[in-house]
Each structure stands twice: as structure tokens, then as C-alpha cells.
Design a protein around this motif. Structure first.
Motif, PDB file in Angstrom:
ATOM      1  N   ARG A 118      -4.380  -5.400   0.370  1.00  0.00           N
ATOM      2  CA  ARG A 118      -4.137  -5.668  -1.055  1.00  0.00           C
ATOM      3  C   ARG A 118      -4.100  -4.370  -1.842  1.00  0.00           C
ATOM      4  O   ARG A 118      -3.248  -4.187  -2.708  1.00  0.00           O
ATOM      5  CB  ARG A 118      -5.217  -6.598  -1.615  1.00  0.00           C
ATOM      6  CG  ARG A 118      -5.089  -8.036  -1.180  1.00  0.00           C
ATOM      7  CD  ARG A 118      -6.035  -8.954  -1.954  1.00  0.00           C
ATOM      8  NE  ARG A 118      -7.429  -8.564  -1.853  1.00  0.00           N
ATOM      9  CZ  ARG A 118      -8.273  -8.988  -0.908  1.00  0.00           C
ATOM     10  NH1 ARG A 118      -7.842  -9.810   0.030  1.00  0.00           N
ATOM     11  NH2 ARG A 118      -9.526  -8.596  -0.913  1.00  0.00           N
ATOM     12  N   THR A 119      -5.017  -3.462  -1.539  1.00  0.00           N
ATOM     13  CA  THR A 119      -5.056  -2.169  -2.226  1.00  0.00           C
ATOM     14  C   THR A 119      -3.780  -1.386  -1.989  1.00  0.00           C
ATOM     15  O   THR A 119      -3.196  -0.829  -2.919  1.00  0.00           O
ATOM     16  CB  THR A 119      -6.280  -1.351  -1.752  1.00  0.00           C
ATOM     17  OG1 THR A 119      -7.464  -2.092  -2.034  1.00  0.00           O
ATOM     18  CG2 THR A 119      -6.344  -0.002  -2.431  1.00  0.00           C
ATOM     19  N   GLU A 120      -3.318  -1.348  -0.745  1.00  0.00           N
ATOM     20  CA  GLU A 120      -2.088  -0.628  -0.425  1.00  0.00           C
ATOM     21  C   GLU A 120      -0.882  -1.277  -1.095  1.00  0.00           C
ATOM     22  O   GLU A 120       0.011  -0.590  -1.576  1.00  0.00           O
ATOM     23  CB  GLU A 120      -1.897  -0.566   1.094  1.00  0.00           C
ATOM     24  CG  GLU A 120      -2.885   0.360   1.762  1.00  0.00           C
ATOM     25  CD  GLU A 120      -2.833   0.311   3.283  1.00  0.00           C
ATOM     26  OE1 GLU A 120      -1.926  -0.352   3.837  1.00  0.00           O
ATOM     27  OE2 GLU A 120      -3.705   0.931   3.913  1.00  0.00           O
ATOM     28  N   LYS A 121      -0.870  -2.607  -1.179  1.00  0.00           N
ATOM     29  CA  LYS A 121       0.224  -3.316  -1.829  1.00  0.00           C
ATOM     30  C   LYS A 121       0.249  -2.978  -3.316  1.00  0.00           C
ATOM     31  O   LYS A 121       1.303  -2.742  -3.894  1.00  0.00           O
ATOM     32  CB  LYS A 121       0.071  -4.817  -1.615  1.00  0.00           C
ATOM     33  CG  LYS A 121       1.207  -5.647  -2.165  1.00  0.00           C
ATOM     34  CD  LYS A 121       1.008  -7.118  -1.858  1.00  0.00           C
ATOM     35  CE  LYS A 121       2.159  -7.932  -2.436  1.00  0.00           C
ATOM     36  NZ  LYS A 121       1.964  -9.365  -2.174  1.00  0.00           N
ATOM     37  N   CYS A 122      -0.940  -2.945  -3.935  1.00  0.00           N
ATOM     38  CA  CYS A 122      -1.027  -2.600  -5.358  1.00  0.00           C
ATOM     39  C   CYS A 122      -0.534  -1.181  -5.598  1.00  0.00           C
ATOM     40  O   CYS A 122       0.180  -0.915  -6.565  1.00  0.00           O
ATOM     41  CB  CYS A 122      -2.454  -2.763  -5.873  1.00  0.00           C
ATOM     42  SG  CYS A 122      -2.962  -4.481  -6.046  1.00  0.00           S
ATOM     43  N   LYS A 123      -0.912  -0.257  -4.727  1.00  0.00           N
ATOM     44  CA  LYS A 123      -0.466   1.137  -4.869  1.00  0.00           C
ATOM     45  C   LYS A 123       1.046   1.233  -4.744  1.00  0.00           C
ATOM     46  O   LYS A 123       1.686   1.946  -5.498  1.00  0.00           O
ATOM     47  CB  LYS A 123      -1.138   2.021  -3.806  1.00  0.00           C
ATOM     48  CG  LYS A 123      -2.587   2.307  -4.061  1.00  0.00           C
ATOM     49  CD  LYS A 123      -3.159   3.195  -2.966  1.00  0.00           C
ATOM     50  CE  LYS A 123      -4.623   3.442  -3.170  1.00  0.00           C
ATOM     51  NZ  LYS A 123      -5.205   4.256  -2.079  1.00  0.00           N
ATOM     52  N   THR A 124       1.589   0.506  -3.782  1.00  0.00           N
ATOM     53  CA  THR A 124       3.043   0.521  -3.574  1.00  0.00           C
ATOM     54  C   THR A 124       3.758  -0.039  -4.798  1.00  0.00           C
ATOM     55  O   THR A 124       4.741   0.538  -5.272  1.00  0.00           O
ATOM     56  CB  THR A 124       3.418  -0.286  -2.318  1.00  0.00           C
ATOM     57  OG1 THR A 124       2.743   0.270  -1.197  1.00  0.00           O
ATOM     58  CG2 THR A 124       4.910  -0.289  -2.064  1.00  0.00           C
ATOM     59  N   GLN A 125       3.257  -1.159  -5.332  1.00  0.00           N
ATOM     60  CA  GLN A 125       3.870  -1.754  -6.515  1.00  0.00           C
ATOM     61  C   GLN A 125       3.750  -0.821  -7.713  1.00  0.00           C
ATOM     62  O   GLN A 125       4.684  -0.675  -8.498  1.00  0.00           O
ATOM     63  CB  GLN A 125       3.222  -3.106  -6.829  1.00  0.00           C
ATOM     64  CG  GLN A 125       3.590  -4.192  -5.846  1.00  0.00           C
ATOM     65  CD  GLN A 125       2.817  -5.478  -6.072  1.00  0.00           C
ATOM     66  OE1 GLN A 125       1.852  -5.518  -6.831  1.00  0.00           O
ATOM     67  NE2 GLN A 125       3.244  -6.545  -5.394  1.00  0.00           N
ATOM     68  N   SER A 126       2.622  -0.182  -7.857  1.00  0.00           N
ATOM     69  CA  SER A 126       2.401   0.755  -8.958  1.00  0.00           C
ATOM     70  C   SER A 126       3.351   1.946  -8.861  1.00  0.00           C
ATOM     71  O   SER A 126       3.936   2.372  -9.849  1.00  0.00           O
ATOM     72  CB  SER A 126       0.956   1.225  -8.956  1.00  0.00           C
ATOM     73  OG  SER A 126       0.721   2.147  -9.990  1.00  0.00           O
ATOM     74  N   ASN A 127       3.509   2.472  -7.655  1.00  0.00           N
ATOM     75  CA  ASN A 127       4.427   3.598  -7.454  1.00  0.00           C
ATOM     76  C   ASN A 127       5.866   3.184  -7.733  1.00  0.00           C
ATOM     77  O   ASN A 127       6.638   3.956  -8.311  1.00  0.00           O
ATOM     78  CB  ASN A 127       4.305   4.149  -6.033  1.00  0.00           C
ATOM     79  CG  ASN A 127       3.031   4.928  -5.830  1.00  0.00           C
ATOM     80  OD1 ASN A 127       2.417   5.384  -6.800  1.00  0.00           O
ATOM     81  ND2 ASN A 127       2.616   5.073  -4.586  1.00  0.00           N
ATOM     82  N   THR A 128       6.227   1.975  -7.343  1.00  0.00           N
ATOM     83  CA  THR A 128       7.579   1.475  -7.586  1.00  0.00           C
ATOM     84  C   THR A 128       7.839   1.371  -9.083  1.00  0.00           C
ATOM     85  O   THR A 128       8.905   1.748  -9.570  1.00  0.00           O
ATOM     86  CB  THR A 128       7.778   0.109  -6.899  1.00  0.00           C
ATOM     87  OG1 THR A 128       7.512   0.246  -5.500  1.00  0.00           O
ATOM     88  CG2 THR A 128       9.180  -0.434  -7.101  1.00  0.00           C
ATOM     89  N   LYS A 129       6.847   0.876  -9.835  1.00  0.00           N
ATOM     90  CA  LYS A 129       6.984   0.763 -11.298  1.00  0.00           C
ATOM     91  C   LYS A 129       7.152   2.142 -11.922  1.00  0.00           C
ATOM     92  O   LYS A 129       7.966   2.332 -12.824  1.00  0.00           O
ATOM     93  CB  LYS A 129       5.780   0.047 -11.896  1.00  0.00           C
ATOM     94  CG  LYS A 129       5.758  -1.433 -11.628  1.00  0.00           C
ATOM     95  CD  LYS A 129       4.527  -2.073 -12.232  1.00  0.00           C
ATOM     96  CE  LYS A 129       4.457  -3.560 -11.885  1.00  0.00           C
ATOM     97  NZ  LYS A 129       3.224  -4.175 -12.399  1.00  0.00           N
TER      98      LYS A 129
END
Length: 135
Positions: A118-129
Motif C-alpha cells: 500500500r505504501t509503495e502504491k501511494c508513493k507511485t500514485q503521488s509521483n504520477t500526480k
């Protein structure tokens, strides 16, 4: 077989083998002309069995009791079987306890893996934004 051979083949130290002999877990080995112990190869099977008993939590006192009964011969087979059956029951209880502990560990590990995912997914989504905003 010399004590060094036994030690090498069983993983026990010579000191442990001498100790087992001294307390009666191993039969006294005859000595050769130089005074060194000479063991029969059959002692390897007995040492392996003792190792299994130790691994399963049998106390030295219980192993000694079993060894004493074994030394008395066939007349003690029923008593030896009973001793081993009682120990087997204790091992089964311990295995059940360990399986329950293993389940708890597996669950904890899975929870940590899910949290990390979940943490890695959040980081990926944040970086994409951030990349989209920058573009």
C-alpha cells in the motif's frame, strides 16, 4: 571406530560423546592397545536416535531412563514403548503449539507485506500526480 570418527560422523564433540558415555547414555566402549575408545558402528544409529529425542525435547533424565531400559533387553520393551508413546504425545502437543505460532507469524508477515505494498502504491500514485502537474 575411534571417538574422532564418531564425532565427525555425528556432529557431536568428543567431549559430548565422553559425557554421554560417563552418564550412561552410551555404552562404555572397549579400549584398544593404546587406550583409545573403540566404538562399534551401531553406536551411530543410537546417537542419531538420541539426537531425535533431544530435538523433540526429551530430557536427559528421560533419555537415561530409556537407555537403562534398553540395556535390560527385551523384557522392557513394553515399558520403553510406553515411555516413547508418552513423549510422542508431548511432541504432538508441542507441534500443535508451534503450528499456531507459525500461523500468527505468517499473518503478521502478510500484514507487513500488504502495508508495504500500500505504501509503495501511494508513493507511485503521488509521483504520477507530481509528474502530471509538472507537465
Amino acid at each position: 571406530m575411534k571417538i574422532g570418527d564418531i564425532a565427525q560422523r555425528t556432529g557431536l564433540t568428543a567431549h559430548t560423546i565422553r559425557y554421554y558415555e560417563r552418564i550412561g547414555l552410551l555404552p562404555f566402549a572397549p579400549r584398544d592397545s593404546t587406550g583409545q575408545r573403540v566404538y562399534d558402528a551401531s553406536v551411530l544409529t543410537w546417537i542419531e536416535f538420541l539426537g531425535r529425542l533431544k530435538t523433540t525435547g526429551m530430557s536427559i533424565q528421560e533419555m537415561l531412563r530409556y537407555a537403562q531400559l534398553r540395556a535390560q533387553g527385551e523384557a522392557t520393551e513394553a515399558e520403553r514403548a510406553e515411555l516413547l508413546a508418552e513423549h510422542r504425545d508431548q511432541v504432538r502437543i508441542r507441534v500443535t503449539e508451534l503450528q499456531a505460532c507459525l500461523l500468527v507469524l505468517d499473518t503478521k508477515i502478510a500484514n507487513y507485506a500488504a502495508a508495504q505494498s500500500r505504501t509503495e502504491k501511494c508513493k507511485t500514485q503521488s509521483n504520477t500526480k507530481r509528474i502530471r502537474k509538472a507537465a
